[in-house]
Enzyme design. Structure first.
Site, PDB file in Angstrom:
ATOM      1  N   ASP A  95       0.713  -1.366   0.432  1.00 26.85           N
ATOM      2  CA  ASP A  95      -0.469   0.210  -0.198  1.00 26.85           C
ATOM      3  C   ASP A  95       0.725   1.108  -0.016  1.00 26.85           C
ATOM      4  O   ASP A  95       2.030   1.605  -0.119  1.00 26.85           O
ATOM      5  CB  ASP A  95      -0.902  -0.009   1.114  1.00 26.85           C
ATOM      6  CG  ASP A  95      -1.949   0.848   1.105  1.00 26.85           C
ATOM      7  OD1 ASP A  95      -2.286   1.709  -0.583  1.00 26.85           O
ATOM      8  OD2 ASP A  95      -3.354   1.085   1.829  1.00 26.85           O
TER       9      ASP A  95
HETATM   10  C1  BGC Z   1      -4.792   2.966   0.266  1.00 26.82           C
HETATM   11  C2  BGC Z   1      -5.449   2.407  -0.889  1.00 26.82           C
HETATM   12  C3  BGC Z   1      -5.129   2.999  -2.042  1.00 26.82           C
HETATM   13  C4  BGC Z   1      -3.648   3.565  -1.790  1.00 26.82           C
HETATM   14  C5  BGC Z   1      -3.374   4.136  -3.817  1.00 26.82           C
HETATM   15  C6  BGC Z   1      -3.919   4.139   0.272  1.00 26.82           C
HETATM   16  O1  BGC Z   1      -3.659   5.201   0.557  1.00 26.82           O
HETATM   17  O2  BGC Z   1      -4.821   2.714   1.457  1.00 26.82           O
HETATM   18  O3  BGC Z   1      -6.720   1.984  -0.491  1.00 26.82           O
HETATM   19  O4  BGC Z   1      -5.155   2.015  -2.628  1.00 26.82           O
HETATM   20  O5  BGC Z   1      -3.404   4.786  -1.492  1.00 26.82           O
HETATM   21  O6  BGC Z   1      -4.235   5.396  -4.128  1.00 26.82           O
END
Ligand code: BGC
Length: 711
Positions: free
Chosen positions: A262
């Site tokens: 993530d």
């Molecule tokens: C979130 C994810 C997301 C990623 C990219 C993160 O902060 O937890 O769900 O896909 O950002 O935007």
């Protein structure tokens, strides 16, 4: 492209580049070193930027084409960039938030939503969506419940599976298809206190039985990628958790696709206190089986040296890079790096009339009528006033809809007026204190008051946890006021999580609409006026107060269960609140009235290779055409492991004409009687089970059956 041959041509540095994912502005600005904040800490030289393998987020086709072109002009091996983005519930045509969508209990709609999202997103050159989110949660304080499909593993499985099919279809290479990245692996929804990014501490049993089935269903449906979560599992951050990424994902589930961290979560291993710095994080990541690193630069800065020093085997790197290159090949990017990106198509396809119609249809099935003492559907003869902030707000897209534009939506005021409702008075005051004497005079003239209230779109979603779940900003005072004035009151709720609704229960009717997307208010107007009947049912329990959390329908009995009607002090209960939720899982009303009668089974006993038919007669006792969701639960009376009082196993959504009666049948097989043990195996035990069928988790007809050994 022959991936092996290509891999052999790459230097270690070029290989490592494929494991880096960064935002578009790195390329466009062509900065030697990025300028601000955390990004600056990535310490990326221009050379490293132009070796990276994928891009996070893209605005439109123009931007994508520009970056891909710039990149390929400099690329020695002509390996195209992979563009990924969060297309969660629509691209520009916004659909109901996932929690709302799940309340339709109609997974086919998830397929339709994903399909349209893919078609639209692809016009801007997006190849991968970070969706579906398969995180189960029992805690509405967590803002991200809005992105998930509720508290039940079976429902989550059904929805994520259809999302994956919808995005990828049979062949992800074909134009119009995008790859699906299921997230956040694993158990992100089990965070303590519902506070985002907080600790997760679970038994293996609960991990396997409750939290993992959703991700597994997406993998089994063919999802090409999986994203790790921010939390720890067994004390080890998911992003470097070998047990999750290798033992479960690769060995048990046979997943061959790409793993991705993530946002910044590989670097965050340092903040978890599990690595001394980014260098160690790099080592732990590659060893655990993390392929792509999103928005941090541990691999890019340290992996080459670790390989040179023989701390990391080159084989580990090759494996990871091989998977990324294979994905690019599967998507057809080597043949067509601009796959689907088209400024012309964007203009025609995106937010088209057909797509908006589909969004409305899905919205109609996603709203849940929580309470109705006859004020709905609206009686044409009554004088209607509309109050509350959501009378005029257009912010119905909800969180994670960043390509969508709320300004293009219509307010409830305007859709009610165009739906033929003669509003005698409209006010967007937030609470009673904002109304003056003149407002009260106007309200006095109404017979019925619609109160449109809820959370703002910034009150749920990532990093938007709450410790209190009351309707915010004293909006409930509007309900109290209208009731004091002896009006009929209809509450229309806009929110991203189950709330505590005790302060508005005196309302005659409550329609939970969540955030229904681009066509939210068009759908709501049809429901309020009775042109369509509500048919959604809750997929997450609504607590009576915050102290009850977690409150969920599939709980264990405990050794001292509270039996309603029998007083005993030393049982499991609270002194100050009932055990049950305010509105239970599976609850949702219709304008039609349904009766359920005559639950039967085709045989009382079956062995593991047999099936039996469970049937019930369902009748629409009204002149209103409507959809009804019929739910089948099971209870395993006795087994080695304590079992929930009930678990959803099957469900059907059926259309009923006025006064129509139907026999609804379910084919029951061993898969409805098994359970998952603490090593992730599906097992069963012989003996008695209860089968329950009905319109909600607390309203069922029950029958016992026995699982017997084969002769
Ligand atoms: C979130 C994810 C997301 C990623 C990219 C993160 O902060 O937890 O769900 O896909 O950002 O935007």
């Amino acid at each position: 492209v022959n991936i092996k041959e290509l891999l052999n041509k790459l230097t270690t540095e070029e290989k490592i580049g494929q494991l880096l994912q960064i935002a578009p502005f790195f390329f466009v600005k062509e900065a030697e070193i990025e300028v601000q904040g955390e990004v600056k800490d990535l310490y990326l030289s221009s050379k490293k930027i132009f070796l990276s393998g994928s891009v996070l987020g893209i605005r439109n086709a123009e931007e994508m084409i520009k970056i891909q072109k710039l990149y390929l002009e400099r690329s020695k091996h002509q390996i195209p960039l992979l563009f990924m983005a969060d297309i969660i519930h629509g691209y520009e045509t916004i659909f109901p938030v996932p929690l709302a969508l799940s309340c339709s209990w109609n997974p086919k709609l998830a397929y339709d939503m994903a399909r349209i999202s893919a078609v639209e997103a692809q016009t801007s050159g997006i190849h991968v969506t970070f969706s579906p989110m398969a995180d189960l949660s029992r805690d509405p304080r967590w803002g991200r419940v809005v992105e998930g499909f509720g508290e039940d593993p079976e429902l989550i499985k059904a929805f994520v599976e259809q999302m994956v099919y919808g995005y990828q279809q049979k062949n992800v290479k074909d134009e119009g298809n995008i790859a699906s990245c299921v997230k956040h692996f694993a158990a992100y929804g089990a965070i303590e206190g519902g506070r985002d990014y907080n600790t997760v501490d679970l038994s293996r049993l609960s991990l396997y039985q409750t939290y993992l089935p959703g991700y597994k269903a997406a993998i089994d449906a063919g999802a090409k990628l999986i994203m790790t979560s921010f939390n720890v599992v067994d004390g080890i951050p998911a992003t470097i958790n070998k047990h999750l990424l290798r033992d479960i994902l690769r060995d048990q589930w046979k997943f061959e696709g790409v793993t991705i961290s993530d946002y910044d979560s590989l670097h965050q291993v340092v903040d978890h206190g599990c690595a001394a710095g980014d260098e160690e994080a790099s080592l732990l990541g590659i060893q655990a089986g993390l392929d792509i690193e999103m928005a941090s630069s541990c691999y890019v800065r340290y992996l080459a040296k670790q390989i040179e020093d023989h701390e990391v085997e080159i084989g580990l790197l090759d494996e990871a890079v091989g998977r990324v290159l294979t994905l690019k090949e599967e998507l057809g990017l080597f043949d067509n790096p601009y796959k689907g990106a088209s400024i012309e198509k964007e203009l025609v396809l995106v937010r088209s009339k057909e797509h908006l119609e589909a969004s409305k249809k899905i919205a109609l099935e996603s709203a849940v009528l929580l309470q109705n003492n006859g004020a709905l559907p609206l009686n044409r003869k009554l004088k209607v006033a509309l109050i509350g902030p959501y009378s005029k707000l257009k912010t119905t897209n909800g969180p994670w809809s960043w390509h969508g534009n709320n300004d293009l939506n219509h307010s409830l005021e305007s859709t009610l007026i165009s739906g033929g409702v003669d509003l005698i008075y409209v006010s967007s005051a937030e609470n009673e204190s904002e109304l003056n004497a003149n407002d009260s005079n106007e309200l006095e003239k109404a017979d019925l008051v619609i109160v449109a209230i809820g959370e703002s779109i910034r009150e749920s979603g990532e990093a938007h946890s709450k410790s209190m779940l009351d309707i915010p900003r004293n909006q409930a005072s509007l309900v109290r006021l209208a009731k004091k004035m002896k009006k009929q009151v209809v509450v229309v709720l806009y929110n991203g999580r189950p709330l505590c609704l005790d302060t508005i229960l005196e309302a005659d009717s409550i329609l939970e609409t969540w955030f229904l997307g681009s066509m939210a208010n068009e759908a709501i107007a049809l429901l309020l006026t009775g042109k369509k009947s509500p048919s959604g049912k809750l997929t997450m329990s609504f607590p009576r107060n915050v102290g009850q959390i977690p409150v969920y329908y599939n709980h264990l009995t405990t050794g001292r269960p509270k039996v309603e009607g029998h007083y005993n002090e030393y049982v499991s209960y609270y002194l100050d609140v009932e055990n049950s939720p305010l509105f239970p899982f599976g609850h949702g009303l219709s304008y039609a009235t349904f009766t359920y009668e005559g639950l039967t089974v085709s045989k009382e006993k079956m062995n593991p290779s047999e099936q039996m038919t469970v049937s019930i007669r369902v009748k629409n006792n009204s002149e209103i055409e409507a959809l009804e969701i019929i739910q089948l639960y099971r209870r395993d009376y006795v087994s080695k492991i304590a079992k929930p009082v009930k678990e959803l196993k099957q469900f059907k959504k059926e259309h009923f004409k006025p006064f129509e009666e139907k026999t609804i049948s379910f084919e029951l097989s061993i898969k409805d009687l098994t359970y998952i043990n603490d090593t992730g195996e599906n097992v069963y035990e012989y003996g008695k089970f209860q089968i329950m069928v009905g319109p909600s988790s607390i309203d069922t007809q029950n029958i016992d059956i026995v699982l017997i050994k084969e002769d």
